[in-house]
Design a protein around this motif. Structure first.
Motif, PDB file in Angstrom:
ATOM      1  N   HIS A 371      -3.018   6.114  -1.155  1.00 35.80           N
ATOM      2  CA  HIS A 371      -2.489   4.809  -0.754  1.00 35.80           C
ATOM      3  C   HIS A 371      -0.977   4.902  -0.706  1.00 35.80           C
ATOM      4  O   HIS A 371      -0.319   4.900  -1.726  1.00 35.80           O
ATOM      5  CB  HIS A 371      -2.908   3.750  -1.754  1.00 35.80           C
ATOM      6  CG  HIS A 371      -4.357   3.769  -2.030  1.00 35.80           C
ATOM      7  ND1 HIS A 371      -5.280   3.382  -1.103  1.00 35.80           N
ATOM      8  CD2 HIS A 371      -5.053   4.152  -3.131  1.00 35.80           C
ATOM      9  CE1 HIS A 371      -6.485   3.510  -1.624  1.00 35.80           C
ATOM     10  NE2 HIS A 371      -6.379   3.984  -2.837  1.00 35.80           N
ATOM     11  N   ASP A 457      -9.315   0.573  -2.998  1.00 38.48           N
ATOM     12  CA  ASP A 457      -9.463   1.089  -1.638  1.00 38.48           C
ATOM     13  C   ASP A 457      -8.950   0.111  -0.584  1.00 38.48           C
ATOM     14  O   ASP A 457      -8.296   0.492   0.371  1.00 38.48           O
ATOM     15  CB  ASP A 457     -10.934   1.410  -1.363  1.00 38.48           C
ATOM     16  CG  ASP A 457     -11.419   2.494  -2.292  1.00 38.48           C
ATOM     17  OD1 ASP A 457     -10.556   3.240  -2.809  1.00 38.48           O
ATOM     18  OD2 ASP A 457     -12.632   2.579  -2.536  1.00 38.48           O
ATOM     19  N   ASN A 458      -9.262  -1.168  -0.783  1.00 38.07           N
ATOM     20  CA  ASN A 458      -8.905  -2.118   0.265  1.00 38.07           C
ATOM     21  C   ASN A 458      -7.591  -2.826   0.017  1.00 38.07           C
ATOM     22  O   ASN A 458      -7.158  -3.620   0.830  1.00 38.07           O
ATOM     23  CB  ASN A 458     -10.005  -3.176   0.392  1.00 38.07           C
ATOM     24  CG  ASN A 458     -11.289  -2.546   0.857  1.00 38.07           C
ATOM     25  OD1 ASN A 458     -11.265  -1.622   1.674  1.00 38.07           O
ATOM     26  ND2 ASN A 458     -12.397  -3.006   0.326  1.00 38.07           N
ATOM     27  N   ALA A 461      -4.814  -2.454   2.674  1.00 40.52           N
ATOM     28  CA  ALA A 461      -5.125  -3.172   3.908  1.00 40.52           C
ATOM     29  C   ALA A 461      -4.977  -4.669   3.717  1.00 40.52           C
ATOM     30  O   ALA A 461      -4.462  -5.383   4.585  1.00 40.52           O
ATOM     31  CB  ALA A 461      -6.545  -2.835   4.350  1.00 40.52           C
ATOM     32  N   GLU A 462      -5.377  -5.140   2.552  1.00 43.76           N
ATOM     33  CA  GLU A 462      -5.244  -6.575   2.264  1.00 43.76           C
ATOM     34  C   GLU A 462      -3.782  -7.004   2.284  1.00 43.76           C
ATOM     35  O   GLU A 462      -3.444  -8.058   2.802  1.00 43.76           O
ATOM     36  CB  GLU A 462      -5.834  -6.876   0.875  1.00 43.76           C
ATOM     37  CG  GLU A 462      -7.330  -6.732   0.784  1.00 43.76           C
ATOM     38  CD  GLU A 462      -8.029  -8.017   1.212  1.00 43.76           C
ATOM     39  OE1 GLU A 462      -7.385  -9.068   1.109  1.00 43.76           O
ATOM     40  OE2 GLU A 462      -9.194  -7.925   1.639  1.00 43.76           O
TER      41      GLU A 462
END
Lengths: 1142, 203
Positions: A371, A457-458, A461-462
């Motif tokens: 990330h 993981d998200n 993107a969030e």
């Protein structure tokens, strides 16, 4: 160097770049019975103790990020986490074919791990922590196969396991020394070394240490006791023990004894293996009497080569060698990367390219960083963002099926205790438990070793999604939060000399936002989406505003454009929404992190951006930066005696357990201890002041924000109190408080005359309700969450802001108060205010503050107030100030010095005037300003408290009168002869007894201010009070009346063209002597009028006034006209005019 | 305790000031007013104000306006503001602290000298639930109270022993025939320019 701005909270150690987050959870012991006897709940004890763990930082440790109290005595601990662990390495070994070529860890790897383990344990030990729960599963490995100890705080925070109902540690790795001993007696790490020995032995030999993995617990304990017994009797249990009777794997025992192993076909040299065996023997040495010293073990031949090896093999882990690692862990290159990341992010957003894995080129040898945005953020911030993105640790546990628990219905007692019967038992989940009759614990999952992974993981993107939301530009409105003002109104916070010495808040409100600066304007839509993104703001904003000494004028030029911004087109996003917004918070975090890293250079910048809002995770540090804590505050703090008993101790002991106890930190025993130390330090550090009840409340916000840094908390308090609660904690503070309250009353009259005169009428004086407000700056009446938001603004505002907050609070209850008699009124204020809207409160306080002449808030005991006058009288060019570091350099010491001065000053309260001047001079000499200070005029001297208490309206200083003259209606109530012999041109004359007949006319006048000019000792203040009672807002008396307008220095202040001829009039007090002023400015006094350009408007103005007053009602005309019909032009002025004409 | 004043009865209103020499402050009054005991109550800064009514009989209700003053000695300088015009005062000491009775005595002296001459003063020895740690004997305090003409009770804010009794006996001691609606000064200060604020000009 200020250390708070460079510690782990702002940096991410490179070795943690791929760290994940995980939480463990356990239940604390239930001590309902003890609580009745004053023992704090176990969860609070644990909660308080584990805060300290958050401050630990070492390359071999997984950082603790947060502790959360869940329902039913459950505690969640969030930690840095990696998927790989030594347990997994072992499992991989076991699953491999035993007969195949040995792929077990190279001995050099074992050596490395051993060294890292010892390092980590030693660091823990120096911080008073023993792991005591070491096992393969909580020794994690990062991607470089570096050891990361996990869950090391459990034993310490549960006070040796005594606060929980499960045993801490895996018996297979339990040291025999710990058996049968008082849990806390062995705090050193010899017990942990046993576990290290066992774990490493297993790893190397690929064999279980004990005879078989599922050795019966009873047998295991038997073996441990046997070893313990042997080691007490003989000197070495390894040699002495009987292979058959002891439960140790024979192969392990042979290896430990001989240093050789059965299948010796590896690449390890026999010498290395022998060294390893010797090392393991040292680890497994159970010598109850003396524990192994760290040095002894580190000097072991087995570990000797490790440094050379590491340096050769792993260049990028060099900082691991600085052991124990002290904060900060920082690399200069790291910063550059960080800034680059922000730029990249901005570009990506501008292009609308939101793919999170675009390029891996710039990762400098770590291409597998998952990330990119998160990799640079410190882990506590990552966790904070995870929560903002909707993460909930407890919910995550439930989702993973970890907190299934027992259905509530089954928790009801199955049998009811009849009086006198013995303990009930129920069988649940196969376990027998003693239960209290009325309370059944859900014992499911008291503790589980298995961490619950918090998925990241998200998250990235969030964040990007949130940043890129279509309506995000609404957030940029907030830039103008402080600058917004009505075009018809004055803004005294803009461009004043008020508080000019404090760089942070000086430019303060006039400070142009970075986005408004020329370089900021050129940025395209991207800038709008990311209003304050950091990388360019330090540069541009510094260029635009600089320090006032560099470009004080530059800032002034941008103001008009700001005030012309239309407010209607934008919707302000409420603070609550902003604090919950993931994308916004990410940007704010990035920016403040950047700025804090450059502290103290960036202090003005930080202060500026803090006016919008402060990201909650960084609040403690940002506050410290705003206050200007600098220098080695830790040493200062360490120097104070926190332990000797003092007379105030008893009071502190009584107050601390009652201070903000709804707060988990303040409620915990650790919190009580810290608060007591902090207060004792304060008492020690401020010998001229004393502990007053209420100080505890004032310190609470700083302590809760810097729970692991008492020194920083003290540093903040030491700078905060002199600015906002000056002299409130002197031994005799009554004059200070009463004056403060008198000023408060005046300001209330100024802004809300109706409310003020009503309260005055029912005798609801501020002394009855507001002492606790101002003594504690509202911490006594608001809970901490509200205080944080309130102080966010107070800290960046002028020192008078609390007074306006007080008015805003009163106004929120305005309708009730106006209806109330004394008892009802006091009833409103005897409780706390759960409904209080802090943001609204702050907003109206600021609105009032902006339009209020600062001289109304002057406090006699605050030299800064009068200093403003003096500095306004001086040449502007000398008003420049040193930059922030210089001003703040003195830090704590400076504060105490000035306190001493104040004390001296207060010793002789009688002859205030002289002392005032001296105090001011002294302060300036400190700053190296050589210019001599003019004396104060009689009207600038502080008024006695009795006088203040009688008056309802405030007094203003001429310097501010000059600013507001265009919007002020001036009433001159001197006797007529005085008026005739010279008056302010825009004033009307009125006699005190004419007020009745003129009130309705005055009410028609739409002027923002009413200024009274009266003679010294005349009834000016009474007249003003009468106006207040009539409901006129913003009534003020001009300090010194005409005398103040006659002094020569006025001309330069009045005009920006500044043709000061001053000096030829020796004394401004010489009554009526016309001073030739060459300035060709319209607003001037008739008496000083010397040129035709001045005289002409005077006549006109008088006529204009006459019209204003006469137009509404003709029959009232004569009253006014009578007063104004002889427009005064001095003969001499006429002569001069004639002379000019000729 | 009957808190609702009967409609037809007489309502008397008194100002009561609570002077404590020992902490925790305000617990006694909290017990009286709200029947609560809370160890964690925040300290009193300046003063706190509470009201409570007691019914003496069907006809008579007494309403106390209670000023609870700050416990810390330092705040003593503010006390005159609160006991001015007070009709009654409760001076509290702590039976487990030897020095507290002396401080209570100095409060009584100050009240008798400075406050309203008709003030009714009650002396309360608090924390009588902690009899094991008692250092001030009941007889000693009683003797002092008799000598100085004070009401005397030993109370416990924690267990509410004698708390209500204390306030009721104060109410009984008050000169109820005197109308208790004490006037609050409407005496204008300074220049008398008072007039109704709602007067507006029609023109």
């Amino acid at each position: 160097m200020a250390t708070f701005a460079a510690c782990q909270d702002l940096h991410r150690h490179p070795s943690t770049r791929n760290a994940g987050l995980a939480a463990i959870s356990f239940c604390a012991k239930d001590n309902v019975d003890d609580e009745l006897h004053g023992v704090p709940p176990v969860t609070s004890q644990i909660f308080g103790q584990c805060q300290f763990l958050k401050s630990l930082s070492h390359p071999s440790l997984c950082e603790y990020l947060d502790a959360i109290k869940g329902k039913r005595d459950r505690i969640f601990l969030v930690q840095e986490h990696y998927n790989n662990s030594l347990a997994l390495v072992r499992m991989a070994q076991d699953s491999e074919d035993k007969g195949a070529a040995l792929k077990g860890p190279h001995i050099s790897k074992i050596r490395l791990w051993a060294s890292q383990l010892v390092d980590g344990l030693e660091y823990l030990n120096t911080n008073g922590i023993a792991h005591r729960a070491l096992s393969g599963s909580n020794i994690l490995l990062n991607e470089d196969d570096h050891i990361k100890l996990f869950n090391y705080g459990l034993y310490t925070m549960t006070r040796g396991g005594s606060l929980v109902e499960f045993s801490v540690g895996d018996p297979h790795y339990l040291s025999p020394i710990t058996l049968g001993l008082d849990p806390m007696s062995h705090n050193d790490y010899s017990a942990d070394l046993w576990s290290v020995g066992v774990i490493l032995t297993e790893l190397f030999l690929r064999e279980s240490f004990w005879r078989k993995d599922n050795l019966d617990l009873e047998e295991l304990m038997g073996s441990l006791f046997a070893i313990r017994k042997l080691s007490i009797g003989a000197q070495n249990w390894i040699e002495a023990c009987d292979e058959a009777s002891i439960g140790i794997n024979p192969e392990v025992l042979r290896f430990l004894r001989t240093g050789t192993r059965e299948s010796d076909g590896t690449w390890d040299t026999p010498e290395e293996v022998k060294e390893l065996a010797s090392f393991l023997r040292t680890c497994l040495d159970v010598d109850g009497s003396n524990s192994k010293e760290a040095e002894e073990l580190k000097d072991h031949t087995f570990l000797k080569n490790v440094k050379i090896e590491q340096n050769g093999a792993k260049g990028n882990d060099q900082q691991d060698q600085h052991s124990p690692i002290q904060k900060p862990i920082i690399q200069s290159s790291y910063l550059v990367n960080y800034e680059g990341e922000v730029d990249r992010l901005r570009e990506r957003i501008a292009q609308g390219n939101l793919s999170t894995n675009s390029d891996g080129s710039d990762n400098g040898g770590h291409p597998e960083v998952r990330h990119k945005m998160l990799a640079k953020l410190p882990l506590p911030q990552v966790f904070y963002l995870w929560k903002l993105a909707g993460g909930d640790v407890e919910a995550q546990f439930r989702r993973d099926g970890r907190l299934v628990g027992t259905p509530a219905i089954r928790l009801l007692p199955k049998s009811v205790q009849v009086a006198g019967t013995s303990i009930n038992t129920i069988v649940e989940d196969g376990r027998e438990d003693r239960i209290a009759p009325s309370y059944v614990r859900d014992i499911a999952d008291l503790f589980s070793d298995k961490p619950c992974i918090l998925a990241l993981d998200n998250l990235e993107a969030e964040i990007l999604k949130s940043i890129n939301e279509p309506n995000k530009d609404q957030f940029s409105w907030d830039t103008y939060y402080f600058l917004m003002s009505d075009p018809d109104e004055l803004n005294f916070l803009v461009n004043t000399t008020w508080d000019e010495k404090d760089n942070g808040s000086a430019g303060s409100f006039l400070y142009p936002d970075a986005m408004q600066s020329p370089s900021g304007l050129l940025s395209s839509t991207a800038a709008k989406y990311i209003p304050h993104l950091s990388s360019d703001s330090p540069a541009t904003a510094a260029a635009a505003s600089g320090s006032p000494s560099k470009s004080g004028s530059g800032s002034g030029t941008t103001i008009p454009s700001l005030s012309q911004q239309s407010s209607k087109s934008r919707v302000r996003v409420p603070l609550a929404t902003r604090e919950k917004d993931l994308g916004y918070q990410y940007q704010r975090l990035s920016m403040f992190t950047d700025l804090l890293l450059q502290y103290p250079t960036s202090r003005a910048e930080i202060t500026h951006h803090s006016k919008i809002d402060i990201p909650p995770v960084l609040r403690g540090k940002v506050w410290a930066a705003i206050l200007g804590v600098i220098g080695d505050y830790q040493t200062v703090y360490d120097g104070y005696d926190k332990y000797t008993e003092k007379p105030t101790d008893r009071q502190i002991e009584l107050d601390v357990p009652r201070c903000h106890q709804y707060n988990q930190l303040m409620f915990s025993p650790a919190g009580h201890e810290k608060m007591k130390r902090l207060l004792k330090c304060w008492v020690e550090a401020n010998e001229d002041q004393v502990y007053w009840q209420g100080l505890d409340s004032c310190c609470a916000p700083f302590l809760t924000l810097n729970f692991n840094d008492e020194a920083l908390a003290l540093g903040c308090v030491q700078l905060f109190l002199p600015k906002f609660l000056r002299d409130m904690f002197l031994h005799d503070n009554s004059s200070v408080i009463h004056e403060y309250l008198a000023v408060f009353r005046h300001l209330l009259s100024f802004h809300d005359p109706e409310l003020s005169s009503h309260l005055d009428h029912i005798r609801f004086i501020p002394q009855l309700y507001a002492i606790s407000w101002f003594m504690t700056l509202f911490t006594h009446i608001f809970p901490l969450d509200k205080i944080y938001h309130l102080w966010d603004k107070i800290l960046v505002g002028p020192g008078s802001l609390p007074l306006f907050v007080g008015i805003a609070i009163l106004q929120q209850f305005r309708t009730e108060l106006l209806r109330s008699e004394f008892n009802e009124a006091i009833g409103i204020f005897s409780g706390s205010f759960p409904e209080m809207d802090i943001e609204k409160c702050i907003e109206s306080a600021l609105a009032m503050c902006r339009v209020t002449p600062p001289s109304t808030c002057w406090l006699s005991y605050d030299p800064e107030c009068r200093k403003a006058i003096v500095s306004s009288r001086k040449h502007r060019s000398t008003a420049g100030e040193g930059d922030v570091p210089g001003a703040a350099d003195a830090g704590l010491i400076d504060a105490t010095e000035s306190d001493e001065q104040d004390l001296e000053k207060r010793m002789s309260t009688s002859s205030t005037n002289l002392n005032w001047a001296e105090a001011v001079v002294n302060r300036d000499e400190e700053k190296g300003e050589a210019s001599p200070e003019p004396e104060l005029y009689w009207w600038e001297e502080p008024l006695p408290i009795d006088v203040l208490n009688v008056e309802l309206a405030p007094r203003i200083h001429r310097s501010e009168f000059v600013r507001m003259r265009q919007q002020a209606f001036v009433i001159d109530i001197r006797p007529e002869p005085d008026f005739r012999s010279g008056h302010y041109p825009l004033s009307i004359h009125m006699l005190v007894n004419q007020l009745d007949s003129l009130v309705h006319i005055l009410k028609k006048l739409k002027k923002n201010y009413l200024v009274i000019i009266a003679n010294k000792g005349d009834s000016g203040p009474e007249f003003a009070s009468a106006l207040v009672r009539e409901g006129f807002p913003r009534v003020a008396v001009l300090m010194g009346g005409m005398d103040s307008l006659r002094i020569p220095e006025l001309a330069p202040v009045l005009s920006s063209s500044n043709n000061n001829t001053g000096g030829n009039a020796a004394n401004g007090n010489s009554n009526g002597s016309a001073t030739p002023a060459s300035g060709a400015n319209t607003p001037s006094m008739t008496t000083t009028a010397a040129s035709s350009t001045v005289v002409q408007p005077t006549v006109c103005t008088c006529r204009a006034i006459r019209q204003v007053i006469s137009t509404p009602n003709r029959n009232k005309d004569e009253v006014v006209v009578f007063k104004c019909k002889t427009p005064f032009i001095s003969k001499r002025a006429l002569q001069v005019r004639r002379g000019n004409a000729e | 305790m009957d808190t609702a004043a009967p409609q037809q009865g007489k309502l008397f209103q008194f100002k009561l000031v609570l002077l404590e020499t020992q902490l925790p402050v305000g617990l006694l009054v909290l017990r009286f007013v709200k029947d609560q005991f809370d160890d964690y109550r925040e300290s009193t800064i300046g003063a706190a104000f509470l009201t409570q009514t007691v019914s003496l009989d069907d006809e008579t209700t007494v309403k106390f306006e209670i000023w609870d003053t700050a416990g810390q000695e330092r705040y003593k300088s503010l006390a005159p503001m609160y006991y001015r015009n007070a009709n009654c005062a409760v001076v509290v000491y702590d039976i487990t602290q030897a020095s507290s009775l002396d401080k209570a005595k100095s409060w009584v002296k100050e009240l008798q000298r400075q406050a309203d001459p008709n003030i009714v003063i009650a002396l309360a020895g608090n924390k009588c639930d902690l009899s094991a740690r008692r250092v001030i004997q009941t007889e000693e305090a009683q003797a002092y109270a008799d000598e100085a003409g004070l009401l005397f009770y030993e109370t416990s804010a924690k267990t509410s022993v004698n708390v209500e009794e204390l306030f009721i006996s104060i109410a009984e001691r008050m000169p109820l025939d005197m109308l208790a609606n004490r006037q609050r000064g409407a005496n204008a200060r300074g220049l008398d320019l008072n007039r109704p604020t709602e007067s507006g000009c029609a023109c």
